[in-house]
Write a protein that holds these residues in place. Sequence first.
Motif, PDB file in Angstrom:
ATOM      1  N   ASN A 353      55.634  26.119  26.374  1.00 47.63           N
ATOM      2  CA  ASN A 353      55.578  27.055  27.112  1.00 47.63           C
ATOM      3  C   ASN A 353      53.960  27.829  26.643  1.00 47.63           C
ATOM      4  O   ASN A 353      53.576  27.832  27.239  1.00 47.63           O
ATOM      5  N   TYR A 354      53.744  27.444  25.450  1.00 44.66           N
ATOM      6  CA  TYR A 354      52.268  28.119  24.397  1.00 44.66           C
ATOM      7  C   TYR A 354      50.795  27.513  26.119  1.00 44.66           C
ATOM      8  O   TYR A 354      50.436  28.427  26.381  1.00 44.66           O
ATOM      9  N   ALA A 355      50.708  25.730  25.585  1.00 41.36           N
ATOM     10  CA  ALA A 355      50.259  25.532  26.540  1.00 41.36           C
ATOM     11  C   ALA A 355      50.109  25.488  27.922  1.00 41.36           C
ATOM     12  O   ALA A 355      49.132  26.439  28.534  1.00 41.36           O
ATOM     13  N   LYS A 356      51.061  25.554  28.253  1.00 46.21           N
ATOM     14  CA  LYS A 356      51.408  26.301  29.928  1.00 46.21           C
ATOM     15  C   LYS A 356      50.896  27.458  30.604  1.00 46.21           C
ATOM     16  O   LYS A 356      50.800  27.532  31.085  1.00 46.21           O
ATOM     17  N   GLU A 357      51.471  28.088  29.659  1.00 48.44           N
ATOM     18  CA  GLU A 357      51.043  29.287  29.627  1.00 48.44           C
ATOM     19  C   GLU A 357      49.168  29.667  29.733  1.00 48.44           C
ATOM     20  O   GLU A 357      48.619  30.575  30.801  1.00 48.44           O
ATOM     21  N   ARG A 358      48.955  29.412  28.879  1.00 50.86           N
ATOM     22  CA  ARG A 358      46.847  28.987  28.648  1.00 50.86           C
ATOM     23  C   ARG A 358      46.473  28.576  29.239  1.00 50.86           C
ATOM     24  O   ARG A 358      45.024  28.738  29.634  1.00 50.86           O
ATOM     25  N   ARG A 359      47.144  27.547  29.980  1.00 50.02           N
ATOM     26  CA  ARG A 359      45.856  26.521  30.010  1.00 50.02           C
ATOM     27  C   ARG A 359      45.091  27.141  31.533  1.00 50.02           C
ATOM     28  O   ARG A 359      43.785  26.642  31.112  1.00 50.02           O
ATOM     29  N   TRP A 360      45.636  27.302  32.285  1.00 49.40           N
ATOM     30  CA  TRP A 360      44.854  28.017  33.708  1.00 49.40           C
ATOM     31  C   TRP A 360      43.735  28.822  33.118  1.00 49.40           C
ATOM     32  O   TRP A 360      42.840  28.666  34.028  1.00 49.40           O
ATOM     33  N   ARG A 361      44.972  29.521  32.514  1.00 44.67           N
ATOM     34  CA  ARG A 361      43.672  31.162  31.952  1.00 44.67           C
ATOM     35  C   ARG A 361      42.726  30.813  31.246  1.00 44.67           C
ATOM     36  O   ARG A 361      41.434  30.805  31.777  1.00 44.67           O
ATOM     37  N   ALA A 362      42.296  29.680  30.489  1.00 46.04           N
ATOM     38  CA  ALA A 362      41.386  29.033  29.648  1.00 46.04           C
ATOM     39  C   ALA A 362      40.517  28.252  30.786  1.00 46.04           C
ATOM     40  O   ALA A 362      39.077  28.622  30.717  1.00 46.04           O
ATOM     41  N   PHE A 363      40.441  27.506  31.358  1.00 43.09           N
ATOM     42  CA  PHE A 363      39.855  26.782  32.636  1.00 43.09           C
ATOM     43  C   PHE A 363      39.558  27.769  33.500  1.00 43.09           C
ATOM     44  O   PHE A 363      37.909  27.869  33.394  1.00 43.09           O
ATOM     45  N   GLN A 364      39.616  29.277  33.668  1.00 42.19           N
ATOM     46  CA  GLN A 364      39.205  29.958  34.683  1.00 42.19           C
ATOM     47  C   GLN A 364      37.990  31.155  33.573  1.00 42.19           C
ATOM     48  O   GLN A 364      37.031  30.737  34.672  1.00 42.19           O
ATOM     49  N   LEU A 365      38.013  31.137  32.138  1.00 33.48           N
ATOM     50  CA  LEU A 365      37.086  32.054  31.687  1.00 33.48           C
ATOM     51  C   LEU A 365      36.044  30.906  31.771  1.00 33.48           C
ATOM     52  O   LEU A 365      34.414  31.310  31.187  1.00 33.48           O
ATOM     53  N   ILE A 366      36.673  29.952  30.653  1.00 31.79           N
ATOM     54  CA  ILE A 366      35.085  28.594  30.254  1.00 31.79           C
ATOM     55  C   ILE A 366      34.570  28.732  32.105  1.00 31.79           C
ATOM     56  O   ILE A 366      33.161  28.771  31.799  1.00 31.79           O
ATOM     57  N   THR A 367      35.151  28.296  33.334  1.00 39.06           N
ATOM     58  CA  THR A 367      34.374  28.183  34.181  1.00 39.06           C
ATOM     59  C   THR A 367      33.410  29.398  34.567  1.00 39.06           C
ATOM     60  O   THR A 367      32.380  29.061  34.971  1.00 39.06           O
ATOM     61  N   ALA A 368      33.384  30.064  34.753  1.00 41.47           N
ATOM     62  CA  ALA A 368      33.521  31.907  35.314  1.00 41.47           C
ATOM     63  C   ALA A 368      32.111  31.758  34.426  1.00 41.47           C
ATOM     64  O   ALA A 368      31.314  32.902  34.347  1.00 41.47           O
ATOM     65  N   ALA A 369      31.911  31.858  32.561  1.00 39.00           N
ATOM     66  CA  ALA A 369      31.352  32.055  31.815  1.00 39.00           C
ATOM     67  C   ALA A 369      30.256  30.805  32.004  1.00 39.00           C
ATOM     68  O   ALA A 369      28.861  31.717  32.402  1.00 39.00           O
ATOM     69  N   TYR A 370      30.457  29.809  31.663  1.00 37.27           N
ATOM     70  CA  TYR A 370      29.258  28.991  32.364  1.00 37.27           C
ATOM     71  C   TYR A 370      28.588  28.741  33.415  1.00 37.27           C
ATOM     72  O   TYR A 370      27.196  29.535  33.655  1.00 37.27           O
ATOM     73  N   MET A 371      29.403  29.290  35.305  1.00 37.76           N
ATOM     74  CA  MET A 371      28.838  30.335  35.818  1.00 37.76           C
ATOM     75  C   MET A 371      27.941  30.769  35.886  1.00 37.76           C
ATOM     76  O   MET A 371      26.680  30.909  36.368  1.00 37.76           O
ATOM     77  N   ALA A 372      28.604  31.982  35.453  1.00 35.33           N
ATOM     78  CA  ALA A 372      27.734  33.277  35.219  1.00 35.33           C
ATOM     79  C   ALA A 372      26.457  33.163  34.526  1.00 35.33           C
ATOM     80  O   ALA A 372      24.916  33.252  34.644  1.00 35.33           O
ATOM     81  N   GLY A 373      26.640  32.211  33.449  1.00 37.58           N
ATOM     82  CA  GLY A 373      25.333  31.967  32.890  1.00 37.58           C
ATOM     83  C   GLY A 373      24.243  31.038  33.118  1.00 37.58           C
ATOM     84  O   GLY A 373      23.040  31.592  33.241  1.00 37.58           O
ATOM     85  N   TYR A 374      24.418  30.272  34.051  1.00 37.05           N
ATOM     86  CA  TYR A 374      24.241  29.176  34.608  1.00 37.05           C
ATOM     87  C   TYR A 374      22.468  30.536  35.834  1.00 37.05           C
ATOM     88  O   TYR A 374      21.693  29.930  35.605  1.00 37.05           O
TER      89      TYR A 374
END
Length: 413
Positions: A353-374
């Motif tokens: 349940n934890y993994a299900k709730e956090r997977r998409w949120r983590a994906f969004q944050l990693i992607t947003a951070a990488y694109m912002a830095g780039y």
Amino acid sequence: MEAVEDIVIVGAGIAGLATALGLHRLGIRSLVLESHDHLRTTGFALGIWTNGWKALDAVGVGESLRRRHNRLLRVMTSSTISGLRTAEIPLSAMGPQRDHEFRCVQRKILLETLEKELPSGTIKFSSKVVSIEESGYLKLIHLSDGSILKAKLLIGCDGVNSAVAKSLGFKMPAFVGRFGIRAFVYYENGHDLEPKIFQFMGEGVRYGVIPCDDKTIYWFFSFSPSSHNEEIIDNPPKIKQFVLSKLGKVADNIKAVIDDTDLDNMVLSPLRFRHAWEILWGNISKSNVCVAGDAFHPMTPDIAQGGCAALEDGIVLARCLGEALRDRQVMRSEAKGIEEEQEYKRIEMGLRNYAKERRWRAFQLITAAYMAGYMLQSNGKILNFLRDKVLAGFLAGQLPRIGSYDCGMLRTP
């Protein structure tokens, strides 16, 4: 000698202590293993947005931290090339929530505050994990001193070089191609900076200057290395000289902050992140093991969400485990046979349940951070124009939107 523990958390960083405190608030005991002989405060400070404060409030430490750190009211970005301000937006006017809270919190104070709320003996220092094995429904945790712990539940909060993440099949985080310098300055008689986030961009560098309180200022600086930069690694005087040479056109009081920084109060490190597709397809949890914080979603610091995401993880993980173990909050070490199997299944369900709730949120944050830095650190006339005229204001508006997320409380209504 083999000791038995119900829940073992590896790493006494933000994620580890937040998870332990969340479990403690629910009446669930855990043991936290820390490889160092003290709390690690590398990085000096971190930005905490609204989502992080909601998580801190959930474990009951928000107000004590607020009293020690100033609330910042505006985000200001400037070009180091032209020296002109490219955007300035009040936090109160950003995004749908309209009342965003941002404070720059000293990492030492945050960790000590979380530790203080935990029962004595929760953290076991000088306990480095060297390997992990399976033994039926238990995990065998081998420590560097030769001792072995048996755990019914293993939570990896052991950072970017996580042994637990490796056991789940995650690769080592990738180098993003940039280095980050983090530092702080203490002024005995106070500083004169306004309560703002000051950001500067241009010529392949990005940096920020952020007051924590009336006497302490945190600053960061990121850049793409070249062969000419190799001599600054592990050389604080040259690190400082390098930063001063790359500031561009900025106000004298900003330059003074870097100039006033003691050499011992700076650290340089490579910026690493986990590829977003690993988050989508990887094992965030498996059987009775899971990861949280940087062991789960290491990301670049470009949206100031690494620490906030770790706090979110702690609340969600504690809540999911609390719900799974609601009927037996204190796990009995003597459980055998069918009882032991049912307990294992409840733990496994809570982690899923934890993994299900956090997977998409983590994906969004990693992607947003990488694109912002780039985007914000790319160089060239066209990219410089887009960054100064479009991207600076866009990012300043996106940060609070990303930070308006609510991870919820420890107990479901």
